[in-house]
Write a protein that holds these residues in place. Sequence first.
Motif, PDB file in Angstrom:
ATOM      1  N   UNK A  21       1.044   5.677  -3.935  1.00 15.97           N
ATOM      2  CA  UNK A  21       1.952   6.576  -3.549  1.00 15.97           C
ATOM      3  C   UNK A  21       0.882   7.051  -2.091  1.00 15.97           C
ATOM      4  N   UNK A  22      -0.039   7.185  -2.693  1.00 15.22           N
ATOM      5  CA  UNK A  22      -1.481   7.553  -1.185  1.00 15.22           C
ATOM      6  C   UNK A  22      -1.311   6.656  -0.140  1.00 15.22           C
ATOM      7  N   UNK A  23      -2.150   5.129  -1.134  1.00  6.53           N
ATOM      8  CA  UNK A  23      -1.952   3.839  -0.420  1.00  6.53           C
ATOM      9  C   UNK A  23      -1.100   3.977   0.901  1.00  6.53           C
ATOM     10  N   UNK A  24       0.244   4.148   0.266  1.00 10.44           N
ATOM     11  CA  UNK A  24       1.097   3.975   1.204  1.00 10.44           C
ATOM     12  C   UNK A  24       1.487   4.605   2.109  1.00 10.44           C
ATOM     13  N   UNK A  25       1.358   5.926   1.998  1.00  8.35           N
ATOM     14  CA  UNK A  25       1.034   6.942   2.970  1.00  8.35           C
ATOM     15  C   UNK A  25       0.032   6.274   4.149  1.00  8.35           C
ATOM     16  N   UNK A  26      -0.778   6.004   3.007  1.00  7.82           N
ATOM     17  CA  UNK A  26      -1.970   5.832   4.926  1.00  7.82           C
ATOM     18  C   UNK A  26      -1.368   4.478   5.035  1.00  7.82           C
ATOM     19  N   UNK A  27      -1.594   3.770   4.282  1.00 10.08           N
ATOM     20  CA  UNK A  27      -0.546   2.399   5.215  1.00 10.08           C
ATOM     21  C   UNK A  27       0.772   2.051   5.724  1.00 10.08           C
ATOM     22  N   UNK A  28       1.527   3.659   6.032  1.00  7.14           N
ATOM     23  CA  UNK A  28       2.787   4.000   7.036  1.00  7.14           C
ATOM     24  C   UNK A  28       2.272   4.464   7.944  1.00  7.14           C
TER      25      UNK A  28
END
Length: 77
Positions: free
Chosen positions: A22-29
Amino acid sequence: MDEDIKDFTRDQLIEEIKKLRAGIREHRDSTGHDLCWHHPKLWSLLPERTDPNILVPAWSEFMKGCIQYRQSLDQKE
């Protein structure tokens, strides 16, 4: 450094993976200036704590890095 995960149960490992993803996706997005390199929220997903005082390059070097980053995006298109 990651010795703590050896004692995690399967369910705890699954929860940890979900939290990290979730943290990686938040950064990616992220978009715009949210893509800048200072991400204490992302870093807080790690169990170890670090000193929040970050060494930031001088303005000229900092801006050079921003320009290089933006140019690298143009080159990928």
